[in-house]
Design a protein around this motif. Structure first.
Motif, PDB file in Angstrom:
ATOM      1  N   MET A   1     -11.019  -2.883  -1.236  1.00 48.03           N
ATOM      2  CA  MET A   1     -10.893  -3.222  -2.652  1.00 48.03           C
ATOM      3  C   MET A   1      -9.725  -2.466  -3.283  1.00 48.03           C
ATOM      4  N   ALA A   2      -9.491  -1.234  -2.809  1.00 50.67           N
ATOM      5  CA  ALA A   2      -8.394  -0.433  -3.365  1.00 50.67           C
ATOM      6  C   ALA A   2      -7.032  -0.974  -2.966  1.00 50.67           C
ATOM      7  N   LEU A   3      -6.948  -1.770  -1.897  1.00 52.78           N
ATOM      8  CA  LEU A   3      -5.670  -2.332  -1.483  1.00 52.78           C
ATOM      9  C   LEU A   3      -5.077  -3.249  -2.543  1.00 52.78           C
ATOM     10  N   TYR A   4      -5.914  -3.817  -3.389  1.00 52.72           N
ATOM     11  CA  TYR A   4      -5.461  -4.780  -4.387  1.00 52.72           C
ATOM     12  C   TYR A   4      -4.813  -4.109  -5.592  1.00 52.72           C
ATOM     13  N   HIS A   5      -4.929  -2.809  -5.737  1.00 54.46           N
ATOM     14  CA  HIS A   5      -4.464  -2.128  -6.939  1.00 54.46           C
ATOM     15  C   HIS A   5      -3.326  -1.183  -6.579  1.00 54.46           C
ATOM     16  N   LYS A   6      -2.268  -1.271  -7.353  1.00 56.00           N
ATOM     17  CA  LYS A   6      -1.079  -0.480  -7.055  1.00 56.00           C
ATOM     18  C   LYS A   6      -1.311   1.018  -7.249  1.00 56.00           C
ATOM     19  N   ASP A   7      -2.297   1.392  -8.060  1.00 56.37           N
ATOM     20  CA  ASP A   7      -2.534   2.805  -8.315  1.00 56.37           C
ATOM     21  C   ASP A   7      -2.968   3.558  -7.066  1.00 56.37           C
ATOM     22  N   PHE A   8      -3.488   2.847  -6.076  1.00 53.17           N
ATOM     23  CA  PHE A   8      -3.971   3.516  -4.872  1.00 53.17           C
ATOM     24  C   PHE A   8      -2.953   3.473  -3.734  1.00 53.17           C
ATOM     25  N   ILE A   9      -1.786   2.893  -3.965  1.00 50.36           N
ATOM     26  CA  ILE A   9      -0.773   2.867  -2.902  1.00 50.36           C
ATOM     27  C   ILE A   9      -0.315   4.271  -2.523  1.00 50.36           C
ATOM     28  N   PRO A  10      -0.106   5.203  -3.481  1.00 55.44           N
ATOM     29  CA  PRO A  10       0.324   6.551  -3.075  1.00 55.44           C
ATOM     30  C   PRO A  10      -0.793   7.412  -2.491  1.00 55.44           C
ATOM     31  N   VAL A  11      -2.045   6.969  -2.522  1.00 53.11           N
ATOM     32  CA  VAL A  11      -3.144   7.785  -2.024  1.00 53.11           C
ATOM     33  C   VAL A  11      -3.119   7.802  -0.501  1.00 53.11           C
ATOM     34  N   LEU A  12      -3.198   8.979   0.079  1.00 50.30           N
ATOM     35  CA  LEU A  12      -3.178   9.105   1.534  1.00 50.30           C
ATOM     36  C   LEU A  12      -4.427   8.480   2.138  1.00 50.30           C
ATOM     37  N   PRO A  13      -4.315   7.882   3.317  1.00 48.40           N
ATOM     38  CA  PRO A  13      -5.502   7.277   3.953  1.00 48.40           C
ATOM     39  C   PRO A  13      -6.624   8.275   4.207  1.00 48.40           C
ATOM     40  N   SER A  14      -6.291   9.517   4.527  1.00 51.08           N
ATOM     41  CA  SER A  14      -7.338  10.516   4.758  1.00 51.08           C
ATOM     42  C   SER A  14      -8.114  10.794   3.477  1.00 51.08           C
ATOM     43  N   VAL A  15      -7.412  10.872   2.355  1.00 49.51           N
ATOM     44  CA  VAL A  15      -8.076  11.098   1.067  1.00 49.51           C
ATOM     45  C   VAL A  15      -8.886   9.864   0.673  1.00 49.51           C
ATOM     46  N   MET A  16      -8.325   8.684   0.895  1.00 50.97           N
ATOM     47  CA  MET A  16      -9.036   7.451   0.577  1.00 50.97           C
ATOM     48  C   MET A  16     -10.306   7.310   1.412  1.00 50.97           C
ATOM     49  N   ALA A  17     -10.234   7.664   2.681  1.00 52.14           N
ATOM     50  CA  ALA A  17     -11.403   7.535   3.558  1.00 52.14           C
ATOM     51  C   ALA A  17     -12.536   8.445   3.093  1.00 52.14           C
ATOM     52  N   ARG A  18     -12.239   9.696   2.817  1.00 50.45           N
ATOM     53  CA  ARG A  18     -13.293  10.629   2.413  1.00 50.45           C
ATOM     54  C   ARG A  18     -13.815  10.326   1.016  1.00 50.45           C
ATOM     55  N   SER A  19     -12.933   9.883   0.131  1.00 53.49           N
ATOM     56  CA  SER A  19     -13.375   9.564  -1.229  1.00 53.49           C
ATOM     57  C   SER A  19     -14.235   8.308  -1.253  1.00 53.49           C
ATOM     58  N   SER A  20     -13.819   7.275  -0.534  1.00 59.66           N
ATOM     59  CA  SER A  20     -14.637   6.058  -0.465  1.00 59.66           C
ATOM     60  C   SER A  20     -15.957   6.316   0.242  1.00 59.66           C
TER      61      SER A  20
ATOM     62  N   LEU B   1      -2.729 -10.643  -0.798  1.00 59.79           N
ATOM     63  CA  LEU B   1      -3.769  -9.930  -0.051  1.00 59.79           C
ATOM     64  C   LEU B   1      -4.950 -10.841   0.251  1.00 59.79           C
ATOM     65  N   ASP B   2      -5.285 -11.752  -0.656  1.00 56.00           N
ATOM     66  CA  ASP B   2      -6.325 -12.739  -0.349  1.00 56.00           C
ATOM     67  C   ASP B   2      -5.927 -13.591   0.855  1.00 56.00           C
ATOM     68  N   PHE B   3      -4.668 -13.989   0.903  1.00 55.37           N
ATOM     69  CA  PHE B   3      -4.184 -14.769   2.042  1.00 55.37           C
ATOM     70  C   PHE B   3      -4.274 -13.964   3.337  1.00 55.37           C
ATOM     71  N   LEU B   4      -3.809 -12.710   3.308  1.00 52.85           N
ATOM     72  CA  LEU B   4      -3.867 -11.875   4.504  1.00 52.85           C
ATOM     73  C   LEU B   4      -5.307 -11.589   4.912  1.00 52.85           C
ATOM     74  N   LEU B   5      -6.180 -11.420   3.922  1.00 55.73           N
ATOM     75  CA  LEU B   5      -7.588 -11.163   4.225  1.00 55.73           C
ATOM     76  C   LEU B   5      -8.228 -12.357   4.926  1.00 55.73           C
ATOM     77  N   GLU B   6      -7.951 -13.548   4.444  1.00 56.52           N
ATOM     78  CA  GLU B   6      -8.529 -14.733   5.074  1.00 56.52           C
ATOM     79  C   GLU B   6      -7.922 -14.983   6.447  1.00 56.52           C
ATOM     80  N   ALA B   7      -6.620 -14.732   6.607  1.00 53.79           N
ATOM     81  CA  ALA B   7      -6.004 -14.870   7.929  1.00 53.79           C
ATOM     82  C   ALA B   7      -6.567 -13.834   8.894  1.00 53.79           C
ATOM     83  N   HIS B   8      -6.743 -12.622   8.423  1.00 53.36           N
ATOM     84  CA  HIS B   8      -7.332 -11.564   9.250  1.00 53.36           C
ATOM     85  C   HIS B   8      -8.738 -11.931   9.693  1.00 53.36           C
ATOM     86  N   HIS B   9      -9.504 -12.517   8.787  1.00 53.96           N
ATOM     87  CA  HIS B   9     -10.870 -12.924   9.125  1.00 53.96           C
ATOM     88  C   HIS B   9     -10.871 -14.140  10.048  1.00 53.96           C
TER      89      HIS B   9
END
Length: 412
Positions: free
Chosen positions: A223-242, A98-106
């Motif tokens: 930041m949540a992308l780095y942790h496997k616990d947040f993979i099952p969290v729906l993007p809509s729930v993640m957006a409102r919670s963050s 993810l660090d690699f993808l983040l730097e490539a994205h930037h």
């Protein structure tokens, strides 16, 4: 002189195409300025009317759009249980990729939603195919390339040559093309996935746009992308919670009206708050910039204040309680000692029967440069992602077959 002679011979011609050198009072200049002002006013009025119509249309179809996005996010979520039974991919590799993808994205200046879509494609692919550890970075590059082609600006889409250079020429050109095709075939060409940024835009349109809150919410979501616990969290729930956590960090009032944007998950907010103190250094540098409101620095200062307040409360509590006896202190130590105080390393569950179908192209050569006997997770992680030697041949890609592979792993 020529103009005076022409007027004497043919008379005065009052037309737009004839310029008089005797315009001493600036009549033509004033007329041109008036025309430009009229055009500017007309364009501004057209933009205002278009924005108003767009806003009315958005309000009219907002509920339908949200319903469709929530249906799509449920159909395009990865399966974390399938990723768990990967034979070579380990969870400690994820932050480095993810660090690699983040730097490539930037580096390519891609849109924020492109990163979230790329990670979703990566996880969905790993849910359905066995991936070698040496090809993990190749899958990530293919996912980023597909995501950029799908929703980003055409001039910003990275080329295979650029991706190959960022991978230290570890992979041949044909390998990127074949992996891109294989990812699309595996996902049945279903790329569209409502990302966190899309739901954030909808939520902020209901509650009012705040650039600092939006940057903080995006920072927490990445930041949540780095942790496997947040993979099952729906993007809509993640957006409102963050978004709710970002408002709390920045001291903004929470939204309490019964709108869609106000319905966040308190458990997800609590889990996110537990991960705020351990951001990636690449992510911290990204959000320490001025155009992203320096939210990384703001969050670090917030955590320092919270820790100071907690220490003060503990000191006050300790000063109010009587000192325990030596026997009671020894008893407390014995109760706490055991599995909690013993250093433990989290281990993946071992599955005896892992279905091995058609493996991810290209086929791993016999002399793999990852030597399991010398495997050291703490020293060789960056080498595993950025190794620049022993390039596998691309000829194996063309002869590899992709038939008769199960679409997903059976549940264990």
């Amino acid at each position: 002189m020529a103009s005076t002679t022409a007027q004497a011979n043919y008379g005065y011609c009052d037309t737009f195409f004839v310029e008089s050198y005797e315009d001493t009072d600036g009549m033509f200049a004033r007329a041109a300025a008036e025309r430009e002002r009229t055009r500017a006013l007309a364009k501004a009025q057209q933009r205002h009317i278009a924005a108003d119509l767009s806003r009315q249309t958005s309000d009219a179809y907002l509920n339908d759009v949200l319903d469709h996005m929530e249906v799509m996010e449920g159909e395009t979520m990865p399966d974390i249980n399938s990723i768990e039974i990967q034979t070579e991919i380990q969870w400690f590799m994820r932050p480095y990729l993810l660090d690699f993808l983040l730097e490539a994205h930037h580096a390519f200046q891609l849109l924020p939603e492109t990163l979230f879509l790329a990670v979703n494609l990566l996880d969905r692919y790993c849910s359905k195919r066995v991936v070698y550890k040496r090809h993990y970075q190749l899958v990530g590059c293919a996912a980023l390339l597909i995501a950029a082609k799908y929703g980003d600006r055409k001039e910003r889409v990275p080329t295979i040559k650029e991706l190959k250079s960022m991978c230290c020429s570890l992979y041949d050109d044909d390998m990127f093309t074949q992996m891109e095709w294989h990812v699309l075939q595996t996902l049945n060409w279903i790329i569209g996935h409502p990302t966190v940024t899309g739901f954030l835009d909808v939520a902020l349109s209901q509650t009012g746009v705040d650039a600092e809150v939006q940057s903080m919410a995006t920072y927490i979501s990445e930041m949540a992308l780095y942790h496997k616990d947040f993979i099952p969290v729906l993007p809509s729930v993640m957006a409102r919670s963050s978004l709710a956590l970002a408002r709390y960090v920045l001291g903004r009032p929470q939204v309490h009206h019964p709108e869609w944007a106000a319905r966040y998950d308190s458990n997800v907010v609590m889990d996110l708050s537990n991960q705020l103190s351990r951001p990636s250094q690449a992510l911290f540098r990204k959000y320490s910039s001025a155009h992203l409101s320096n939210v990384a620095t703001t969050l670090e200062q917030f955590l320092q204040r919270q820790n100071l307040m907690q220490q003060q409360q503990q000191q006050q509590t300790a000063s109010q309680q009587p000192y325990p006896s030596p026997a009671q202190s020894a008893l407390d130590v014995q109760q706490v000692a055991g599995p909690i105080m013993t250093p433990q390393t989290p281990q993946k569950p071992v599955y005896n029967a892992v279905p091995i179908g058609v493996l991810t192209p290209p086929e791993t050569p016999e002399k793999d440069f990852y030597d399991n006997s010398n495997y050291n997770a703490n020293q060789n992680l960056m080498h595993r992602l950025h190794a620049c030697s022993n390039v596998p041949s691309a000829s194996a890609l063309q002869s590899y077959q992709y038939s008769s592979y199960p679409t997903s792993y059976p549940s264990q």
